[in-house]
Enzyme design. Structure first.
Site, PDB file in Angstrom:
ATOM      1  N   ASP A   1      -7.046   6.294 -23.904  1.00  0.00           N
ATOM      2  CA  ASP A   1      -7.002   7.134 -22.483  1.00  0.00           C
ATOM      3  C   ASP A   1      -6.392   6.338 -21.289  1.00  0.00           C
ATOM      4  O   ASP A   1      -6.694   6.681 -20.141  1.00  0.00           O
ATOM      5  CB  ASP A   1      -8.660   7.355 -22.282  1.00  0.00           C
ATOM      6  N   GLY A   2      -5.847   5.352 -21.656  1.00  0.00           N
ATOM      7  CA  GLY A   2      -5.205   4.784 -20.437  1.00  0.00           C
ATOM      8  C   GLY A   2      -5.864   3.202 -20.005  1.00  0.00           C
ATOM      9  O   GLY A   2      -5.265   2.492 -19.306  1.00  0.00           O
ATOM     10  N   GLU A   3      -7.013   3.254 -20.569  1.00  0.00           N
ATOM     11  CA  GLU A   3      -7.792   2.080 -19.992  1.00  0.00           C
ATOM     12  C   GLU A   3      -7.358   0.587 -20.540  1.00  0.00           C
ATOM     13  O   GLU A   3      -6.972   0.734 -21.788  1.00  0.00           O
ATOM     14  CB  GLU A   3      -9.529   2.089 -20.254  1.00  0.00           C
TER      15      GLU A   3
ATOM     16  N   ARG B   1      -4.865  -8.549   3.120  1.00  0.00           N
ATOM     17  CA  ARG B   1      -4.269  -8.197   4.542  1.00  0.00           C
ATOM     18  C   ARG B   1      -5.429  -7.092   5.279  1.00  0.00           C
ATOM     19  O   ARG B   1      -5.266  -7.055   6.242  1.00  0.00           O
ATOM     20  CB  ARG B   1      -3.034  -7.755   4.685  1.00  0.00           C
ATOM     21  N   GLN B   2      -6.115  -6.486   4.468  1.00  0.00           N
ATOM     22  CA  GLN B   2      -7.222  -5.570   4.877  1.00  0.00           C
ATOM     23  C   GLN B   2      -8.387  -6.454   5.148  1.00  0.00           C
ATOM     24  O   GLN B   2      -9.598  -6.139   4.524  1.00  0.00           O
ATOM     25  CB  GLN B   2      -7.408  -4.397   4.009  1.00  0.00           C
TER      26      GLN B   2
ATOM     27  N   HIS C   1      -3.417 -14.410   3.927  1.00  0.00           N
ATOM     28  CA  HIS C   1      -2.728 -13.914   5.406  1.00  0.00           C
ATOM     29  C   HIS C   1      -3.560 -14.804   6.253  1.00  0.00           C
ATOM     30  O   HIS C   1      -3.197 -14.972   7.239  1.00  0.00           O
ATOM     31  CB  HIS C   1      -2.753 -12.489   5.296  1.00  0.00           C
TER      32      HIS C   1
ATOM     33  N   ASP D   1       5.989 -13.846  13.714  1.00  0.00           N
ATOM     34  CA  ASP D   1       4.701 -13.591  14.614  1.00  0.00           C
ATOM     35  C   ASP D   1       4.169 -15.072  14.995  1.00  0.00           C
ATOM     36  O   ASP D   1       4.177 -15.890  14.202  1.00  0.00           O
ATOM     37  CB  ASP D   1       3.901 -12.515  14.476  1.00  0.00           C
TER      38      ASP D   1
ATOM     39  N   LYS E   1       5.189  -9.956  17.772  1.00  0.00           N
ATOM     40  CA  LYS E   1       5.494  -8.770  16.952  1.00  0.00           C
ATOM     41  C   LYS E   1       4.105  -7.812  17.345  1.00  0.00           C
ATOM     42  O   LYS E   1       3.198  -8.146  17.572  1.00  0.00           O
ATOM     43  CB  LYS E   1       5.256  -9.144  15.385  1.00  0.00           C
TER      44      LYS E   1
HETATM   45  C1  R5P Z   1       1.705  -9.622   8.937  1.00  0.00           C
HETATM   46  O1  R5P Z   1       1.170  -9.914  10.000  1.00  0.00           O
HETATM   47  C2  R5P Z   1       2.130 -10.551   7.851  1.00  0.00           C
HETATM   48  O2  R5P Z   1       2.346 -11.860   8.017  1.00  0.00           O
HETATM   49  C3  R5P Z   1       3.699 -10.079   7.666  1.00  0.00           C
HETATM   50  O3  R5P Z   1       4.533 -10.417   8.771  1.00  0.00           O
HETATM   51  C4  R5P Z   1       3.597  -8.703   7.228  1.00  0.00           C
HETATM   52  O4  R5P Z   1       2.581  -8.287   6.256  1.00  0.00           O
HETATM   53  C5  R5P Z   1       4.823  -8.224   6.671  1.00  0.00           C
HETATM   54  O5  R5P Z   1       4.945  -6.878   6.398  1.00  0.00           O
HETATM   55  P1  R5P Z   1       6.195  -6.049   6.306  1.00  0.00           P
HETATM   56  O6  R5P Z   1       7.305  -6.798   5.365  1.00  0.00           O
HETATM   57  O7  R5P Z   1       5.853  -4.640   5.708  1.00  0.00           O
HETATM   58  O8  R5P Z   1       6.830  -6.005   7.640  1.00  0.00           O
END
Ligand code: R5P
Length: 284
Positions: free
Chosen positions: A33-35, A90-91, A123, A161, A185
């Site tokens: 089933d893909g699991e 990053r979230q 991050h 940034d 940025k």
């Molecule tokens: C965000 O602040 C991270 O440090 C990276 O600059 C960012 O996630 C890079 O994402 P992308 O390559 O999609 O611009």
């Protein structure tokens, strides 16, 4: 014993060598089933098990949880989880109403199957606070200096940034000479458009090393490279810890005429030039 996730086999092998630990064999299969189903056939009872898996996609997340469980089931005395690239890191906040803090949700799930966690250059280091077991991060930025040529001319180590200026400074320190600066940025989350505002450092005629934690779509780096090209940089090197390189990012950057694009092996990509395993081995 080091127990690798399917997407992280090269890093796991490098870690086994750097830490002088046994590299375990894993069988990765799927049910009809893909699991997923994973098997760790070698004995690990009474031994420390180090599960090494970059959670590069949802499948890798599931496999990581399964490998932790397999190690416990087999009687490992301790389960350490190494996440060289932590997906969803990053979230780290709810950007809009109704959204989850995804990195917290992932960290809590990972914590259930392990005694401690090591990540690599997340991050935001604060992501470690989301785990409910001891968690720390290893900073791999220093290894990014190694592939640079020895003859950089009046080098400028630049982050796209302000948040990555420490990373650019670490690369500069490891290289041994050069100035540091950062761009401002601004990202429009609806359109995805990125606006880069240059810093104060002169660019013309200099070799520039752009350094960031991750290249995902490559938009941040390619907008930065465009600014550097406009200002007549001599050569531009683009480097990051996590070379995700989604959505044709490598092509975008190569087309912009950069000298080189490279990162570490936290993600297995064509640009994975240097290993972050030695800095992780120090934390094991
Ligand atoms: C965000 O602040 C991270 O440090 C990276 O600059 C960012 O996630 C890079 O994402 P992308 O390559 O999609 O611009």
């Amino acid at each position: 014993m080091i127990i690798p996730g399917a997407e992280t086999q090269a890093f796991a092998a490098a870690l086994a060598e750097a830490a002088d630990e046994r590299l375990g064999r894993v069988e990765y299969e799927r049910f009809p089933d893909g699991e997923h189903v994973v098997r760790v056939p070698e004995a690990v009872a009474g031994e420390r098990a180090v599960v090494v898996a970059s959670t590069v996609d949802s499948d890798a997340h599931v496999q990581l949880l399964q490998l932790q469980d397999a190690a416990r089931e087999a009687g490992a005395s301790e389960v350490v989880t190494v996440i060289p690239y932590m997906g969803y890191a990053r979230q780290d906040e709810a950007f809009q109403g109704g959204e989850p803090v995804s990195s917290r949700a992932i960290a809590r799930a990972v914590s259930t199957g392990t005694d401690r966690v090591i990540t690599v250059t997340p991050h935001e280091p604060a992501v470690c606070d989301f785990f409910t077991v001891p968690a720390s991060s290893a900073d791999a930025a220093e290894v990014l200096a190694a592939p640079l040529p020895a003859d950089l001319d009046d080098p400028l180590f630049l982050s796209p940034d302000e948040g990555a200026i420490d990373l650019a400074t670490t690369v500069r320190d490891a290289y041994g000479e050069g100035e540091t600066d950062f761009f401002e940025k601004d990202r429009n989350y609806d359109s995805g458009e990125i606006t880069i505002t240059p810093g104060d450092a002169p660019i013309e005629g200099r070799d520039v090393v752009l350094a960031d934690d991750i290249i995902a779509t490559g938009s941040t780096m390619s907008e930065s490279v465009a600014v550097l090209n406009d200002r007549d940089a001599r050569r531009v090197f683009v480097t990051c810890v996590h070379p995700m390189l989604a959505s044709g990012a490598l092509t975008k950057l190569s087309a912009a005429g950069v000298e080189a694009v490279y990162g570490t092996d936290t993600l297995e990509r064509v640009a994975s030039e240097v290993s972050a395993a030695p800095v992780v081995a120090e934390k094991l």
